[in-house]
Each structure stands twice: as C-alpha cells, then as structure tokens.
Design a protein around this motif. Structure first.
Motif, PDB file in Angstrom:
ATOM      1  N   ALA A  31     -15.513 -40.917   7.900  1.00 31.65           N
ATOM      2  CA  ALA A  31     -16.883 -40.498   8.215  1.00 31.65           C
ATOM      3  C   ALA A  31     -17.514 -41.462   9.221  1.00 31.65           C
ATOM      4  N   GLY A  32     -17.243 -42.754   9.064  1.00 29.64           N
ATOM      5  CA  GLY A  32     -17.770 -43.755   9.989  1.00 29.64           C
ATOM      6  C   GLY A  32     -17.216 -43.560  11.378  1.00 29.64           C
ATOM      7  N   PHE A  33     -15.926 -43.295  11.431  1.00 26.89           N
ATOM      8  CA  PHE A  33     -15.286 -43.046  12.730  1.00 26.89           C
ATOM      9  C   PHE A  33     -15.906 -41.810  13.392  1.00 26.89           C
ATOM     10  N   ASN A  34     -16.057 -40.738  12.624  1.00 28.95           N
ATOM     11  CA  ASN A  34     -16.644 -39.504  13.173  1.00 28.95           C
ATOM     12  C   ASN A  34     -18.052 -39.756  13.700  1.00 28.95           C
ATOM     13  N   ALA A  35     -18.832 -40.513  12.904  1.00 27.23           N
ATOM     14  CA  ALA A  35     -20.219 -40.768  13.302  1.00 27.23           C
ATOM     15  C   ALA A  35     -20.277 -41.571  14.600  1.00 27.23           C
ATOM     16  N   ALA A  36     -19.381 -42.556  14.713  1.00 28.45           N
ATOM     17  CA  ALA A  36     -19.417 -43.405  15.910  1.00 28.45           C
ATOM     18  C   ALA A  36     -18.770 -42.723  17.111  1.00 28.45           C
ATOM     19  N   TYR A  37     -17.579 -42.178  16.901  1.00 26.69           N
ATOM     20  CA  TYR A  37     -16.786 -41.671  18.032  1.00 26.69           C
ATOM     21  C   TYR A  37     -17.273 -40.312  18.520  1.00 26.69           C
ATOM     22  N   PHE A  38     -17.524 -39.404  17.582  1.00 31.08           N
ATOM     23  CA  PHE A  38     -17.891 -38.040  17.981  1.00 31.08           C
ATOM     24  C   PHE A  38     -19.405 -37.849  18.083  1.00 31.08           C
ATOM     25  N   LEU A  39     -20.140 -38.420  17.126  1.00 30.00           N
ATOM     26  CA  LEU A  39     -21.581 -38.143  17.074  1.00 30.00           C
ATOM     27  C   LEU A  39     -22.417 -39.233  17.747  1.00 30.00           C
ATOM     28  N   LYS A  40     -21.795 -40.364  18.060  1.00 31.59           N
ATOM     29  CA  LYS A  40     -22.493 -41.510  18.688  1.00 31.59           C
ATOM     30  C   LYS A  40     -23.697 -41.965  17.861  1.00 31.59           C
ATOM     31  N   ASP A  41     -23.577 -41.775  16.556  1.00 34.41           N
ATOM     32  CA  ASP A  41     -24.657 -42.178  15.651  1.00 34.41           C
ATOM     33  C   ASP A  41     -24.212 -43.489  14.992  1.00 34.41           C
ATOM     34  N   TYR A  42     -24.518 -44.597  15.670  1.00 34.76           N
ATOM     35  CA  TYR A  42     -23.972 -45.888  15.238  1.00 34.76           C
ATOM     36  C   TYR A  42     -24.600 -46.404  13.943  1.00 34.76           C
ATOM     37  N   ALA A  43     -25.852 -46.063  13.721  1.00 36.13           N
ATOM     38  CA  ALA A  43     -26.504 -46.529  12.483  1.00 36.13           C
ATOM     39  C   ALA A  43     -25.801 -45.927  11.269  1.00 36.13           C
ATOM     40  N   THR A  44     -25.498 -44.605  11.359  1.00 35.06           N
ATOM     41  CA  THR A  44     -24.791 -43.944  10.245  1.00 35.06           C
ATOM     42  C   THR A  44     -23.365 -44.477  10.146  1.00 35.06           C
ATOM     43  N   ALA A  45     -22.745 -44.663  11.298  1.00 36.72           N
ATOM     44  CA  ALA A  45     -21.365 -45.186  11.316  1.00 36.72           C
ATOM     45  C   ALA A  45     -21.302 -46.544  10.629  1.00 36.72           C
ATOM     46  N   ALA A  46     -22.304 -47.378  10.909  1.00 35.90           N
ATOM     47  CA  ALA A  46     -22.318 -48.713  10.304  1.00 35.90           C
ATOM     48  C   ALA A  46     -22.423 -48.626   8.788  1.00 35.90           C
ATOM     49  N   ARG A  47     -23.241 -47.695   8.303  1.00 27.11           N
ATOM     50  CA  ARG A  47     -23.396 -47.538   6.842  1.00 27.11           C
ATOM     51  C   ARG A  47     -22.080 -47.095   6.197  1.00 27.11           C
ATOM     52  N   TYR A  48     -21.393 -46.167   6.864  1.00 29.31           N
ATOM     53  CA  TYR A  48     -20.100 -45.706   6.328  1.00 29.31           C
ATOM     54  C   TYR A  48     -19.067 -46.841   6.336  1.00 29.31           C
ATOM     55  N   MET A  49     -19.033 -47.584   7.443  1.00 31.17           N
ATOM     56  CA  MET A  49     -18.061 -48.679   7.549  1.00 31.17           C
ATOM     57  C   MET A  49     -18.373 -49.774   6.524  1.00 31.17           C
ATOM     58  N   GLN A  50     -19.663 -49.937   6.266  1.00 31.24           N
ATOM     59  CA  GLN A  50     -20.072 -50.914   5.252  1.00 31.24           C
ATOM     60  C   GLN A  50     -19.513 -50.498   3.890  1.00 31.24           C
ATOM     61  N   LEU A  51     -19.600 -49.212   3.613  1.00 28.51           N
ATOM     62  CA  LEU A  51     -19.076 -48.688   2.344  1.00 28.51           C
ATOM     63  C   LEU A  51     -17.553 -48.845   2.295  1.00 28.51           C
ATOM     64  N   ALA A  52     -16.896 -48.545   3.421  1.00 34.04           N
ATOM     65  CA  ALA A  52     -15.431 -48.691   3.489  1.00 34.04           C
ATOM     66  C   ALA A  52     -15.038 -50.141   3.263  1.00 34.04           C
ATOM     67  N   ALA A  53     -15.823 -51.062   3.853  1.00 31.14           N
ATOM     68  CA  ALA A  53     -15.533 -52.492   3.702  1.00 31.14           C
ATOM     69  C   ALA A  53     -15.719 -52.935   2.262  1.00 31.14           C
ATOM     70  N   GLU A  54     -16.787 -52.455   1.637  1.00 31.56           N
ATOM     71  CA  GLU A  54     -17.049 -52.834   0.242  1.00 31.56           C
ATOM     72  C   GLU A  54     -15.958 -52.312  -0.683  1.00 31.56           C
ATOM     73  N   ARG A  55     -15.443 -51.104  -0.378  1.00 23.56           N
ATOM     74  CA  ARG A  55     -14.428 -50.510  -1.255  1.00 23.56           C
ATOM     75  C   ARG A  55     -13.047 -51.129  -1.040  1.00 23.56           C
ATOM     76  N   SER A  56     -12.757 -51.521   0.196  1.00 22.12           N
ATOM     77  CA  SER A  56     -11.392 -51.973   0.488  1.00 22.12           C
ATOM     78  C   SER A  56     -11.287 -53.478   0.602  1.00 22.12           C
ATOM     79  N   ASN A  57     -12.401 -54.144   0.859  1.00 17.52           N
ATOM     80  CA  ASN A  57     -12.396 -55.575   1.147  1.00 17.52           C
ATOM     81  C   ASN A  57     -11.586 -55.875   2.393  1.00 17.52           C
ATOM     82  N   ASN A  58     -11.483 -54.927   3.291  1.00 10.45           N
ATOM     83  CA  ASN A  58     -10.705 -55.090   4.519  1.00 10.45           C
ATOM     84  C   ASN A  58     -11.623 -55.601   5.629  1.00 10.45           C
ATOM     85  N   PRO A  59     -11.280 -56.758   6.242  1.00 12.97           N
ATOM     86  CA  PRO A  59     -12.152 -57.326   7.279  1.00 12.97           C
ATOM     87  C   PRO A  59     -12.328 -56.401   8.487  1.00 12.97           C
TER      88      PRO A  59
END
Lengths: 266, 290
Positions: B142-170
């Motif tokens: 979802a973060g990738f879609n928001a950033a790459y396709f929709l250019k909605d970086y604020a939403t992309a950041a929120r999704y990536m934040q969630l992905a980071a919290e779930r995976s602990n991946n830097p």
C-alpha cells in the motif's frame, strides 16, 4: 448381550461395510490431492493446504455421519436384525446407545486417520514453499477435534430421525436440512438481532430467534480459520463447545431412545 | 464383430464432442467463466467451515482466467481481460476469508501496473491489514502504491511506518522517513525514527536509524532557516550558501550519507546523496547542483 457387545458388533459391521470402504477411498484421494491443489497458491501454500485438508476431512465426516446415522436404526429394523437381537437380554435403549457409541468410535478412528494423513500432506506441501508463520499444530488438531464433536452430534440427530422413519430418504434429508440450518443459524441470528432486524415483523423475529436456540449451532465448532492462519483460540470457548456437544447429543440420543421404545417393531 | 466397431465409433464421436465442447467453453463470456459474484453474506451463511477453501477456489479461478490470456498470446495480451469482474471476485474472496493473502498479492500484481487502479487496490489492502495484523507486506504494498502511483507521500509514509513496525526492517523505516520528508512532515519522520531507534535490538540497526535521523535533523534545521529567510526577505534564497552569507547559519549542516544539501527547483531541501550511502568515488566527485 451387553452394551459393550453391541458397541463392538456395530464397529465390526461398519468396518466391513463396502459403501464405507468406498467413502474412505474417496477420503484418501481427497487428502492426497491437497498438496497438488495447494501448489496453485501464490503466497500461502501452507495455509491453503491446511484449509483444503480441513475442508476435505470435514466433507468426508459429513458424508459418514449422515450415511451412518440415517441408515443405522431403520436398516436393522428393515433387516429384522432387531427382532432377534432384542430377544437377548438387551434393552431397546441399550441397543440405540450401543449403536451410537459404536458409530461414534468409528468416526473417532476416521478423524484420527484423517488428521494424521492431513498432517503428513500439510508437511509435504509446506516443504515446497514454507510460510513465514509456523504451523499451529495444536489449533489444527483442536479443529479436527471440534469437527468430530460436530459430526457426532449430527450423527445423533440422523439416528433420531432414523428411529422415526421406515426408509433412508427421510432421515437423510432431514439431517441434511438440520446441518444446513445449523451452519447458517449464527449468521441469520446476528443479522436479525442487528439494526436490519428492526424492520422485520416482531413475530417473524421471535420465531427465528426460537429456531436459533432450538437448532444445533454448528458455528461454535468451527476452528478452521484459526487453524489455517495460526490465530489464537480461546480454550474457554472450546470447552464450552465440548459441553454443548455432550449435552445436546445426550438430549437427542435420549429422544431417539424414547421414540425407539415406543415404536412397533415387526 | 459389430460390437467393437460400434464401441470405437462411439469413442470417436465422444472425442469429437469433447473437442468441440472444449472450444465452445473457452469462448464463453467472462460472466460465465468467472460466474456472477454471489452475495458474500449468503455464501458465508451456507458454506459453514468451508469458507477458506471457497475463498481459495475463487482466487484460483481468477488467476486461471487471467493466466489464460497470457498463454493464448505468448506473454502479450491482445484482448484485455475483464478487470472489473476480476476485482469483484477478489473482493468477494476476501469477504469470505479476509486472511487470504493470495487475493491481496494478486490484486497488487494485476491491478496497479496494468491498470493504475492503485486506489482500489489500497482499499482492498486496507481491509486485509485489519485482519492480517502480523503481515508487513500489505502495508508495504500500500505504501509503494501510494508513493509510486498516487504520489501521496504522506499516506505512503504512514503505510511504510506500519510496515516498519510490523517487520522491524530498517528498509521500511528508511522509506517511511523519506516519504515523511517528501510530504513535508519531517517532524513526524523524526518522531518515528526516534521511536524505532530506541526499540532497535541490534547496534547496526540502531546506527542505521540514527544516521537517518541525523539527516532529517539537518534537513529540518535548513528548512527552519529557509522559513526565517523567507520571512525576512519575502523570497527564497538562490542557493543554500546564501543562508550562510546572510548569517542564518555558520555553515550548511553536512549530510551523514556523504552528499551535499541543495535547494531544489520546487523549493524543497534535497541532498545529492538522496539519503543513500555514497561510495568513496562518489564522495570525491564535485557536486554541482546548487
């Protein structure tokens, strides 16, 4: 002739039944095909294999429970087996209870075999595409256990209809109807008790609610999703389902015995 | 003599019928191939414990339907498949089994690049995230879609934040911080990085978070100076070095990734490193971006 003799006799007769051999053959085939079908999945081969194995086992148990339960009493009456066996020191109640216990034992054996076979095919399927989440073995076997409880209860219902009937058709279709209604009752109940139910006539609502409490609620035995995705299971809920199955089955069996006692046998 | 002949004749007839039947079935319209989408509530009520298997079957039938287009046209589709019908079936599959990851994965693969339906896919992914609470891939998609396709970086950041919290991946942390920066939410990015740094178990990972935080702090400082400059002179400086000449900075903060900060045409502070670790060779090259 004791109750234990009756249980043993029932189990032996079931084990030598050719129709059941055919059903068991289909069961083996279904379970063996699980890794083939689950390999079509893109990202959840393990989850798909567990889901398909549980579904296949459940389907086999449904066929066995309805087939065995619906044909159990009426067939013995039809073959005049009851005329001879009831001359022995065996009451009608013991006859019905003995048959029920023998058939339940057979369902238990079948479930154990299906669970072990499923575990093997799940392991095989998982080895090709391991999941990030480990298999929740305990939940998986709990799901097999609750399925068994459900189908023992369904079999008791089929036996109840069988004690009333003189053919296979009536108990078979009545049991199938109870199975479908019992599987849907929770969804329907939640629908009518929600905001949408306010638009329904009060009489119809009350009638539906009454039916909900009378019918067996099979939703409480469904742990498939928890087993497939390794979700937490509330053991209190499982214990309650076990208690529900025991009490409900006892009541149905008691009703079957009462009906059989009053029945005029040839 | 006649019997085997009749039998063979029947076999040949059957072969012909099967062939013709197969051709006709392949030409069926989508509504017959995929079937109409049944009401999910009705299916749920009638299928009991077989919902996961039914959901699996629905996704597989969509995949087979989609795959048949590629097979026919050797990796190049001539006739467009009926995407709306496919999407509705995938939606139906997740209504039956919201945990079915195949449905989300397939939607991500088939509906974003081919059709640009990132918004619809993200709504499907949002639904899945509520159930698959352990899965970092759905917020990543979802973060990738928001950033790459929709250019909605604020939403992309929120999704990536969630992905980071779930995976602990830097990696997801870096992406989240970058998207926070792109969307002008550097402060939120800083708070997020601070949390991740404190929660990191490995020193190496903590160092990665720290480096990213230092970069964002530098950007934040430059942005504050730019605001000050704009208030004083009612315009943006021509280059960041003007901030030093006007006394707003002693020197422009250094980029911990080895790049050099510059003022982009859109008025945003960017770095020649793009916040990716520079190799020694790159560091030696002069940067002429200001």
């Amino acid at each position: 002739m004791t109750l234990i003799n009756q249980v043993t006799l029932t189990l032996r007769s079931v084990l030598s039944d050719r129709i059941l051999h055919a059903i068991c053959g289909v069961a083996v085939l279904l379970v063996v095909l699980v890794p083939v079908f689950s390999s079509f999945s893109m990202r959840q081969v393990q989850e798909s294999s567990i889901g398909l194995a549980l579904s296949a086992s459940s389907l086999v148990l449904l066929v066995l429970a309805t087939q065995l339960g619906a044909s159990s009493v009426f067939r013995e009456v039809d073959r005049r087996y009851t005329s001879s066996v009831l001359t022995l020191p065996l009451s009608r109640g013991e006859f019905v209870a003995g048959r029920f216990l023998g058939l339940s034992l057979f369902l238990l054996l079948t479930t154990i075999i299906l669970a072990c076979g499923s575990a093997l095919v799940i392991l095989y399927a998982t080895s090709t595409y391991p999941s990030a989440r480990p298999i929740a073995w305990l939940t998986l076997f709990l799901a097999f256990g609750t399925d068994l409880l459900k189908y023992i209860l369904l079999m008791a219902i089929a036996m109840f209809f069988s004690t009333l009937s003189t053919s296979f058709t009536l108990p078979f279709f009545c049991t199938l109807a109870v199975y479908l209604a019992g599987s849907a009752s929770q969804e329907v109940f939640e629908y009518i008790t929600g905001s949408l139910g306010d638009q329904m006539p009060a009489m119809l609502r009350t009638l539906t609610e009454l039916t909900y409490y009378l019918l067996p609620n099979f939703s409480s035995f469904d742990l498939h999703v928890q087993a497939v995705y390794g979700l937490d299971v509330n053991l209190g809920d499982v214990a309650l389902s076990l208690l529900y199955a025991v009490v409900y089955t006892s009541i149905v069996l008691w009703a079957a015995i009462v009906c059989f006692k009053r029945r005029e046998l040839p | 003599m006649m019997r085997p002949l009749v039998f063979l004749l029947l076999l040949a007839l059957l072969g012909g019928i099967v062939q013709e039947q197969s051709n006709r079935l392949q030409q069926r319209p989508t509504i017959l191939k995929l079937g109409p989408v049944p009401h999910a509530g009705l299916v749920r009520a009638t299928t009991g414990e077989h919902l996961t298997a039914l959901s699996f079957r629905t996704v597989i039938s969509v995949m087979f339907y989609f795959g048949s287009f590629f097979e026919k046209h050797t990796n190049r589709m001539q006739d467009a498949p009926e995407y709306l019908s496919m999407y509705n079936h995938l939606k139906h599959a997740v209504q039956l089994d919201p945990y079915n990851v195949d449905a989300y994965y397939f939607a991500e693969a088939a509906f974003t690049w081919e059709l640009g339906r990132a918004k619809e896919v993200n709504s499907l992914l949002d639904y899945g995230m509520k159930y698959r609470t352990w899965d970092y891939q759905l917020p990543f998609f979802a973060g990738f879609n928001a950033a790459y396709f929709l250019k909605d970086y604020a939403t992309a950041a929120r999704y990536m934040q969630l992905a980071a919290e779930r995976s602990n991946n830097p990696l997801f942390t870096k992406l989240a911080a970058r998207y926070f920066h792109e969307s002008g939410q550097s402060a939120m990015g800083l708070a997020f990085l601070d949390t991740m740094e404190k929660g990191a178990k490995s020193d190496r990972v903590r160092q990665i978070y720290h480096q990213r935080k230092e970069a964002l702090l530098a950007v934040n400082a430059i942005e504050s100076a730019l605001e000050e400059f704009q208030m004083r002179y009612q315009q943006l400086p021509e280059s960041l070095s003007e901030l030093v000449t006007k006394g707003l900075f002693d020197e422009i903060p250094s980029d911990p990734y080895g790049g050099k900060f510059y003022l982009a045409a859109d008025g945003k502070v960017r770095s020649s490193s793009k916040f990716v670790m520079q190799s020694l060779e790159n560091e030696k090259k002069p940067v002429d971006t200001e």
